[in-house]
Design a protein around this motif. Structure first.
Motif, PDB file in Angstrom:
ATOM      1  N   ILE A 178      10.074  40.781  28.005  1.00  7.89           N
ATOM      2  CA  ILE A 178       8.678  40.709  27.533  1.00  7.89           C
ATOM      3  C   ILE A 178       8.585  41.156  26.081  1.00  7.89           C
ATOM      4  O   ILE A 178       7.916  40.521  25.255  1.00  7.89           O
ATOM      5  CB  ILE A 178       7.764  41.572  28.431  1.00  7.89           C
ATOM      6  N   ILE A 179       9.262  42.258  25.758  1.00  3.51           N
ATOM      7  CA  ILE A 179       9.221  42.787  24.394  1.00  3.51           C
ATOM      8  C   ILE A 179       9.799  41.777  23.402  1.00  3.51           C
ATOM      9  O   ILE A 179       9.265  41.598  22.290  1.00  3.51           O
ATOM     10  CB  ILE A 179       9.968  44.135  24.310  1.00  3.51           C
ATOM     11  N   LYS A 226       0.613  47.839  17.901  1.00  4.16           N
ATOM     12  CA  LYS A 226       0.282  46.440  18.176  1.00  4.16           C
ATOM     13  C   LYS A 226       1.158  45.884  19.290  1.00  4.16           C
ATOM     14  O   LYS A 226       0.689  45.154  20.173  1.00  4.16           O
ATOM     15  CB  LYS A 226       0.468  45.598  16.910  1.00  4.16           C
ATOM     16  N   ILE A 227       2.433  46.234  19.258  1.00  2.00           N
ATOM     17  CA  ILE A 227       3.361  45.772  20.293  1.00  2.00           C
ATOM     18  C   ILE A 227       2.922  46.307  21.658  1.00  2.00           C
ATOM     19  O   ILE A 227       2.932  45.583  22.661  1.00  2.00           O
ATOM     20  CB  ILE A 227       4.802  46.233  19.973  1.00  2.00           C
ATOM     21  N   TYR A 228       2.530  47.581  21.679  1.00  3.17           N
ATOM     22  CA  TYR A 228       2.062  48.187  22.933  1.00  3.17           C
ATOM     23  C   TYR A 228       0.847  47.434  23.488  1.00  3.17           C
ATOM     24  O   TYR A 228       0.787  47.118  24.681  1.00  3.17           O
ATOM     25  CB  TYR A 228       1.721  49.656  22.712  1.00  3.17           C
ATOM     26  N   ASP A 229      -0.113  47.169  22.626  1.00  4.95           N
ATOM     27  CA  ASP A 229      -1.321  46.454  23.065  1.00  4.95           C
ATOM     28  C   ASP A 229      -0.976  45.064  23.598  1.00  4.95           C
ATOM     29  O   ASP A 229      -1.512  44.625  24.617  1.00  4.95           O
ATOM     30  CB  ASP A 229      -2.318  46.339  21.901  1.00  4.95           C
ATOM     31  N   GLN A 268       0.731  45.431  27.051  1.00  2.00           N
ATOM     32  CA  GLN A 268      -0.217  45.689  28.135  1.00  2.00           C
ATOM     33  C   GLN A 268      -1.012  44.436  28.491  1.00  2.00           C
ATOM     34  O   GLN A 268      -1.267  44.158  29.658  1.00  2.00           O
ATOM     35  CB  GLN A 268      -1.166  46.825  27.728  1.00  2.00           C
ATOM     36  N   SER A 269      -1.397  43.682  27.467  1.00  2.01           N
ATOM     37  CA  SER A 269      -2.143  42.445  27.693  1.00  2.01           C
ATOM     38  C   SER A 269      -1.295  41.431  28.458  1.00  2.01           C
ATOM     39  O   SER A 269      -1.765  40.786  29.392  1.00  2.01           O
ATOM     40  CB  SER A 269      -2.570  41.859  26.342  1.00  2.01           C
ATOM     41  N   VAL A 324       1.780  42.018  36.449  1.00  2.00           N
ATOM     42  CA  VAL A 324       2.923  42.896  36.685  1.00  2.00           C
ATOM     43  C   VAL A 324       2.632  44.279  36.114  1.00  2.00           C
ATOM     44  O   VAL A 324       1.815  44.434  35.202  1.00  2.00           O
ATOM     45  CB  VAL A 324       4.214  42.343  36.042  1.00  2.00           C
ATOM     46  N   ILE A 325       3.309  45.276  36.660  1.00  2.00           N
ATOM     47  CA  ILE A 325       3.279  46.629  36.083  1.00  2.00           C
ATOM     48  C   ILE A 325       4.709  47.151  36.058  1.00  2.00           C
ATOM     49  O   ILE A 325       5.535  46.783  36.901  1.00  2.00           O
ATOM     50  CB  ILE A 325       2.362  47.603  36.868  1.00  2.00           C
TER      51      ILE A 325
END
Length: 730
Positions: free
Chosen positions: A124-125, A172-175, A178-179, A186-187
Motif C-alpha cells: 500500500i505504501i 500526507k502519506i499517513y492520511d 488511512q484513506s 482493511v485495517i
C-alpha cells in the motif's frame, strides 16, 4: 476443589498471591520465579474460592504461544465446559479483533473488514509513494511503516510531527494510507487496539457492557505494554463494578522500549489505580546462586527500579567464566572447543546450550567456527548469515561480476534495487535466451542491439544495468577484495537501499550485516596472502581472489545446511531479545564490549539502563553455567579496532567470577586431546598437494593421530588423502 489442590507445592509468596482476596495486585515476578503457575492458580482460585463467574475473567498476554499455554494449563484445572468455554484468554490483539467483529459499525468499519500484515502495508505504501510522486530512496518504506505504527501505538495526532518538509510529507502519506485502508475495507495489525480504544472511548454504553462483564482482569508481561494498551486497560477498569486487576510483570526485564513499550506503566499503575498491593516473587527456580548474585549486582546499577533481589535454595554452582579472547575467532573457538569436549565426554543434548549475542551480525563467525568443529547449530528466530537477503544480494552482484553467465545471479539482482526493469522485460530476456540458447547476459546484449524489441523505458533501464555490471567488472582490477565489495555495495545502490534515513530505528541490521561481510573478505584476504606466499615458494599459480572467495562462501553455506540437516540436536544461536522467556543449562554471551554491548547508540542513562536490563535478561537465561566473553581486538565497522571491556563486566561481583585469558594459554581442554591439539583443517579450506595441485576440503574424518581429508582438486578429481600428505594450507 480443596485449598491444598491450588496451594500445593507453592512457596509462601506464591500462596499469598493465589489466595489473596479480590483486590488490585501488582505481581513483581523475577526471572524463573514461576509466575505462569501462579497466574493459572489465581484464576482457578477466583472461580472456586471467590465464586467468580468464569465469564467475569479476562486474561491477556502478548503472544499466541503464551496464550495457548495459559489456556491449556487452566483448562486442566476446570471441571466443566461452562467454566472452560467462558473464560476469555488471549492476546491484546485477539481480544480487540473479537470485539471489533461485533461492533464494527460503531468505529466506522464494514462487516467484512479484513486484517492486513506488514507485507500488505508495504505494498500500500509503495502505491501511495507513486501516487504522491515521492521517491522511496528518500522515504524508506520501513520508516514510513514505523511512523504509521508509532502514531497509532501512542495515540498521537498525525500532524504532531509537521515541523519540516520531510515530516509534512510523512503526514500526507499517513492520511493517504488511512484513506486507502478505509476504501479497501482493511485495517492493519496495530489498528486493532487503536480501534478498540476508540470503540470504548466514544461509545460509553458499549464500554459499560464489558465493564460489567470483565470484573477480573489479569495481564501478563505488563512491562511490555505500550501507551494505548495501558489506556485501554484504564478504560475497562471501573470501581463502580468492583473491577479488580492483577498485573504480572518485571521492570528489570523491560527490553522493548525501541518498539514502544513503556516501562513507566508499572509505576503508573501503582499511582493511578486504587489500593494496589504489590507482592514480590523473588525465589528463583531456574538458576544457581552464583548466577543470581551476578544478575542482582548488575541490575542494581539501574536507578528508579522497583527493587527486588532474586534468591534460590539451589547450590552456588560453578563460577561465572569471563573469557578474554584475542579476537572474535579466538572467542568463537573457545566456545566450540568447550562444547566439543562435552560431546566427547558424554552424549549431551546440544539443545541445552545457547550462544547469545547483541546483534545479528555477530553470528557469522560463530557459524563459521561451529561448522569447522562439526557442531550442528540453529539460528533461533532468525536466518543463517549467508541466507540473509542483503548477503544473498551482494553475493549475486559479485558472482555476476565474476561470471557474466551466472543466470541465477543475473535474475536475482537485475531489479535490486529497483531500476525500472519489471517482469515483462525479464520474461522477454528469458524468451530470447531460450530461443537462441543464450545466457541472460548475452540475451540482454541481443536486445540492446535491436532497439525495436523493447520500449524506450525498458531499453534504457536494461542498458544502465549492463553498463553498471560492466563498470564494476572493469573496476576490480588491482583492487583489494574488501574494496571490490565496498564499491559494489556502493555503486549497485544496495548501501543506499538499506541505509535510508532511519526515523526510529537507529541501528540498521542489514547495514551491519553488509559491514560484517566486508570483515569476512578482509579476514579471507589476510589468510590468503599467507597461503599465496607458500604457493609462490612452491611456484604454484594462485587462483583469482574474488572467485576463490565466492567459491569458499558458497561451499561454506552448503556445508552449513548439510551439517545441520543431519541431526535434530542443535546448539542454539540467537539475539538476547529472542532469548526472552527461554532457559538453557549453559549460556554463552559473546561480544561483551563497549560499542557492542552496550550498543554503540546507547549514550544516555535511559538507553544504558535498557541495555543493562537486556544483559540481565541474558544472564538469567542460564540454569547451571554462564560464560561471558570479550576480545582484545575485533573487526568492527570495516576495520580492526582495539576493544574496550563492557562496563557490565566491571559491575559484576568478583567473588562469583573466574577469569580466563588467551594470554595465559589456558584451555578448557586436556592437552593430550588429539582432536584439538592436532586439528589444523576445516571444511571449505583451500589446501595444496604435490601431485594433484590446489584443492578445497569437502569432508574431514578424525582419526586417532591424524585427519583424513576429502578434497576436490582444480581438475575436478575428488580424493581422500591423509592430512600429513598435504604440504601447505591457509
Amino acid at each position: 476443589m480443596k485449598n491444598i489442590d491450588l496451594l500445593k507445592n507453592l512457596n509462601s509468596k506464591q500462596k499469598e498471591i493465589v489466595s489473596e482476596n479480590r483486590k488490585n495486585l501488582l505481581i513483581l515476578a523475577g526471572a524463573g520465579s514461576g509466575k505462569t503457575l501462579v497466574l493459572i492458580r489465581r484464576i482457578a482460585w477466583l472461580i472456586y474460592k471467590e465464586n467468580c463467574s468464569p465469564k467475569s475473567i479476562l486474561a491477556v498476554t502478548f503472544t499466541n504461544k503464551a496464550a495457548k499455554e495459559l489456556k491449556t494449563r487452566i483448562t486442566s484445572l476446570l471441571i466443566n465446559n461452562f467454566q472452560k468455554n467462558n473464560i476469555w484468554i488471549g492476546t491484546f490483539h485477539s481480544f480487540a479483533y473479537y470485539l471489533l467483529r461485533k461492533h464494527y459499525l460503531n468505529v466506522g468499519l464494514t462487516k467484512n473488514f479484513q486484517i492486513i500484515d506488514s507485507y500488505d502495508q508495504k505494498i500500500i505504501i509503495k502505491r501511495i509513494l507513486k501516487k504522491l510522486s515521492l521517491k522511496d530512496k528518500i522515504f524508506s518504506i520501513e520508516n514510513i511503516l514505523k511512523y504509521i505504527n508509532n502514531i497509532k501505538n501512542n495515540i498521537l495526532n498525525n500532524h504532531f510531527y509537521k515541523n519540516n518538509l520531510y515530516n509534512i510529507n510523512l503526514s500526507k502519506i499517513y492520511d493517504e494510507y488511512q484513506s486507502f485502508c478505509k476504501i479497501t475495507e482493511v485495517i492493519d495489525f496495530n489498528e486493532l487496539i487503536f480501534y478498540l480504544y476508540k470503540l470504548f472511548l466514544n461509545n460509553p454504553k458499549i464500554l459499560k457492557i464489558y465493564q460489567k462483564r470483565f470484573q477480573n482482569i489479569l495481564i501478563d508481561e505488563f512491562q511490555d505494554t505500550n501507551d494505548i494498551q495501558y489506556k485501554f486497560i484504564s478504560l475497562l477498569y471501573n470501581k463502580h463494578y468492583n473491577t479488580k486487576i492483577v498485573l504480572v510483570g518485571d521492570d528489570d526485564q523491560s527490553i522493548y522500549g525501541w518498539r514502544g513499550a513503556k516501562i513507566n506503566n508499572i509505576n503508573r499503575f501503582l499511582q493511578e489505580f486504587d489500593k494496589v498491593k504489590m507482592i514480590l516473587l523473588e525465589q528463583n527456580y531456574r538458576s544457581t546462586s552464583n548466577i543470581l548474585e551476578v544478575a542482582n549486582k548488575l541490575i542494581s546499577y539501574n536507578n528508579n527500579r522497583l527493587k527486588k533481589k532474586l534468591w534460590t535454595n539451589a547450590d552456588n554452582g560453578d563460577l561465572i567464566t569471563i573469557y578474554y579472547a584475542l579476537n572474535e575467532f579466538d572467542e568463537a573457538e573457545y566456545i566450540a572447543k568447550y562444547i566439543k569436549q562435552k560431546i566427547l565426554k558424554k552424549n549431551i543434548k546440544l539443545n541445552n546450550y545457547a550462544i547469545l549475542y547483541r546483534n545479528n551480525s555477530q553470528s557469522r563467525i560463530l557459524e563459521e567456527i561451529l561448522l569447522k568443529f562439526s557442531i550442528p547449530y540453529k539460528i533461533y528466530g532468525g536466518i543463517q548469515f549467508f541466507e540473509r537477503q542483503e548477503i544473498k544480494n551482494i553475493l549475486s552482484y559479485l558472482r555476476l561480476i565474476s561470471n557474466y553467465n551466472d543466470d541465477s545471479s543475473f535474475e536475482r539482482i537485475i531489479n535490486i534495487p529497483k531500476r525500472g526493469i519489471g517482469n515483462t522485460t525479464l520474461n522477454y530476456i528469458k524468451y530470447i535466451a531460450n530461443k537462441y540458447s543464450l545466457t541472460l547476459w548475452k540475451s540482454s546484449f541481443f536486445l540492446l542491439k535491436n532497439k525495436n524489441f523493447l520500449n524506450k523505458t525498458s531499453f534504457y533501464a536494461l542498458k544502465k544495468f549492463i553498463t553498471l555490471i560492466t563498470f564494476l567488472k572493469n573496476n576490480i582490477k588491482h583492487q583489494s577484495l574488501s574494496k571490490i565489495i565496498k564499491q559494489t555495495i556502493k555503486f549497485s545502490g544496495l548501501w543506499d537501499m538499506y541505509n535510508k534515513n532511519c526515523l526510529f530505528e537507529k541501528d540498521n541490521t542489514k547495514i551491519n550485516n553488509l559491514k560484517e561481510f566486508i570483515n569476512a573478505a578482509k579476514y579471507f584476504t589476510k589468510k590468503k596472502l599467507q597461503y599465496k606466499t607458500k604457493l609462490n615458494n612452491l611456484k604454484i599459480k594462485d587462483v583469482n581472489l574474488l572467485t576463490d572467495f565466492l567459491s569458499q562462501t558458497l561451499l561454506l553455506n552448503e556445508n552449513i545446511n548439510k551439517n545441520n540437516e543431519k541431526k535434530n540436536n542443535y546448539i542454539q544461536l540467537m539475539t538476547i531479545h529472542a532469548s526472552k522467556g527461554l532457559e538453557f543449562s549453559e549460556v554463552f554471551i559473546v561480544g561483551m564490549e563497549e560499542g557492542i554491548f552496550p550498543n554503540k547508540i546507547s549514550f544516555d542513562e535511559k538507553s544504558i539502563n535498557e541495555e543493562r536490563r537486556l544483559a540481565y535478561v541474558g544472564i538469567t537465561r542460564a540454569k547451571k553455567k554462564l560464560t561471558l566473553t570479550y576480545t582484545k581486538k575485533r573487526f568492527l565497522y570495516g576495520k580492526e579496532i582495539n576493544s574496550i571491556q563492557s562496563r557490565f563486566i566491571n559491575e559484576l561481583p568478583q567473588n562469583c567470577i573466574k577469569n580466563i585469558s588467551y594470554i595465559q594459554n589456558i584451555s578448557v581442554l586436556p592437552k593430550k586431546n588429539y582432536l584439538f591439539i592436532k586439528k589444523k583443517y576445516f571444511i571449505g579450506q583451500m589446501v595444496y598437494h604435490k601431485n594433484f595441485g590446489q584443492g578445497i576440503i569437502l569432508k574431514i574424518e578424525i582419526l586417532k593421530k591424524n585427519e583424513k581429508l576429502q578434497i576436490k582438486f582444480d581438475n575436478t578429481i575428488i580424493k581422500w588423502i591423509m592430512s600429513n600428505y598435504i604440504q601447505s594450507s591457509i
